[in-house]
Write a protein that holds these residues in place. Structure first.
Motif, short mmCIF file in Angstrom:
data_model
loop_
_atom_site.label_atom_id
_atom_site.label_comp_id
_atom_site.label_asym_id
_atom_site.label_seq_id
_atom_site.Cartn_x
_atom_site.Cartn_y
_atom_site.Cartn_z
N ASN A 53 0.49 27.08 -26.13
CA ASN A 53 2.02 27.06 -25.87
C ASN A 53 2.38 27.89 -24.60
OD1 ASN A 53 4.78 26.58 -27.06
ND2 ASN A 53 4.79 28.84 -27.08
N THR A 54 1.85 28.93 -24.46
CA THR A 54 1.92 29.51 -23.01
C THR A 54 1.72 28.80 -22.00
OG1 THR A 54 1.32 31.77 -24.28
CG2 THR A 54 1.57 31.68 -21.89
N VAL A 55 0.54 27.99 -21.94
CA VAL A 55 0.23 27.27 -21.03
C VAL A 55 0.88 26.05 -20.62
CG1 VAL A 55 -1.84 25.64 -20.04
CG2 VAL A 55 -2.28 28.04 -20.91
N VAL A 203 -7.15 30.39 -20.16
CA VAL A 203 -7.89 29.25 -19.62
C VAL A 203 -9.31 29.49 -19.67
CG1 VAL A 203 -8.53 27.51 -17.84
CG2 VAL A 203 -6.09 27.95 -18.49
N PHE A 204 -9.60 30.50 -18.83
CA PHE A 204 -11.14 31.01 -18.78
C PHE A 204 -11.69 31.58 -19.90
CE2 PHE A 204 -9.76 30.83 -14.22
CZ PHE A 204 -10.95 30.54 -13.72
N ILE A 209 -6.17 24.49 -26.20
CA ILE A 209 -6.53 23.30 -26.85
C ILE A 209 -6.02 22.21 -25.98
CG2 ILE A 209 -6.45 21.75 -28.91
CD1 ILE A 209 -8.05 24.55 -29.10
N TRP A 210 -6.69 21.44 -25.07
CA TRP A 210 -6.02 20.82 -23.92
C TRP A 210 -5.14 19.77 -24.42
CZ3 TRP A 210 -4.59 22.84 -19.64
CH2 TRP A 210 -5.44 23.95 -19.03
N HIS A 211 -5.73 18.67 -25.28
CA HIS A 211 -4.89 17.51 -25.76
C HIS A 211 -3.71 17.86 -26.16
CE1 HIS A 211 -7.72 18.64 -28.99
NE2 HIS A 211 -6.49 18.01 -29.83
N TYR A 212 -3.39 18.86 -26.97
CA TYR A 212 -2.20 19.41 -27.42
C TYR A 212 -1.39 19.88 -26.20
CZ TYR A 212 -4.33 18.71 -32.11
OH TYR A 212 -4.74 18.30 -33.19
#
Length: 259
Positions: A53-55, A203-204, A209-212
């Motif tokens: 959510n933060t990203v 990220v690192f 969870i990239w697709h979400y």
């Protein structure tokens, strides 16, 4: 069949929640009160849901910094940046080291505290505006005081973050920043930098969870654009009441769910 329909409805809710979160952030803030629970509803573990959510919501903060860059106090940039980076990184690292079950039990309290903070931001903001309008003897801000006051706030932003904006403004005002535009621009910069450090850490560490994240990012961006068109037409007190009510309802739901 039922499982497939449930999964589709969760995606629909994520899209709707992310869009509304973008609108809320553009108008008043508090979008995480909807988008974070929506991430949890997808079956994402609590810490990964918070990281994702933060990203997803961070790009909207970057555009705000670009819009307000002319109001930044250049003399305070080094201390604000240092507190934001140290606080944001340390908050994100502590989050990643928190046990999932511990964070899940903290979620309703975090949402409730953030909602209450957001609720009192109105009177505090009015006090800051009155203070900035009054004649003052110009004095240099206490740099170390600003740093020490901002550090725990930026730690909180890296850890969870909702409702922290007015805390930044209050800390800056208490230690000598008096002009309202400077307070607002430095608030946006500190929040953006703290969250950027959290984003990089998440990220690192592989916590996103990239697709979400991409779904939420796209629709939050659309919502933010729409919200920006109507932000000046809405009553600020009504907006704040909607945001606080949303946060309290989400907190109540998680208190019930955890119980």
């Amino acid at each position: 069949m039922i499982s497939s329909l449930s999964s589709h409805w969760h995606y629909v809710w994520l899209v709707i929640a992310s869009s509304i979160a973008g609108v809320m952030n553009a108008m008043a803030g508090g979008g995480s009160f909807l988008s974070f629970p929506a991430m949890l509803s997808m079956g994402v573990a609590p810490i990964q849901a918070n990281a994702t959510n933060t990203v997803a919501l961070w790009p909207g903060q970057l555009t705000s910094v670009a819009a307000l860059r002319g109001d930044l106090r250049r003399d305070l940039l080094p201390v604000v940046c240092a507190a934001s980076i140290l606080g944001g990184v340390s908050g994100a690292v502590v989050l990643l080291k928190t046990r999932q079950i511990t964070f899940l039990h903290m979620v309703p309290w975090l949402l409730l505290v953030a909602s209450l903070l957001f609720g009192i931001s109105g009177p505090v903001s009015q006090w800051l505006r009155r203070r900035s309008a009054e004649p003052h003897i110009k004095r240099a801000p206490a740099v170390w005081g600003v740093f020490l006051a901002l550090l725990p706030v930026c730690f909180y932003i890296g850890y969870f973050g909702a409702g922290a904006g007015f805390l930044i403004m209050s800390a800056l005002a208490l230690f000598g920043v008096e002009e309202m535009n400077a307070l607002n621009s430095l608030k946006v910069l500190a929040a953006c930098l703290s969250n950027l450090c959290a984003v990089i850490t998440f990220v690192f560490s592989g916590a996103v969870i990239w697709h979400y994240c991409l779904i939420s990012m796209i629709f939050a961006g659309v919502g933010g654009y729409v919200g920006a068109q109507y932000a000046r037409r809405m009553n600020a007190n009504v907006l704040r009441m909607i945001v606080v009510s949303t946060g309290c309802l989400m907190a109540a739901y998680f208190f019930w769910r955890n119980g």
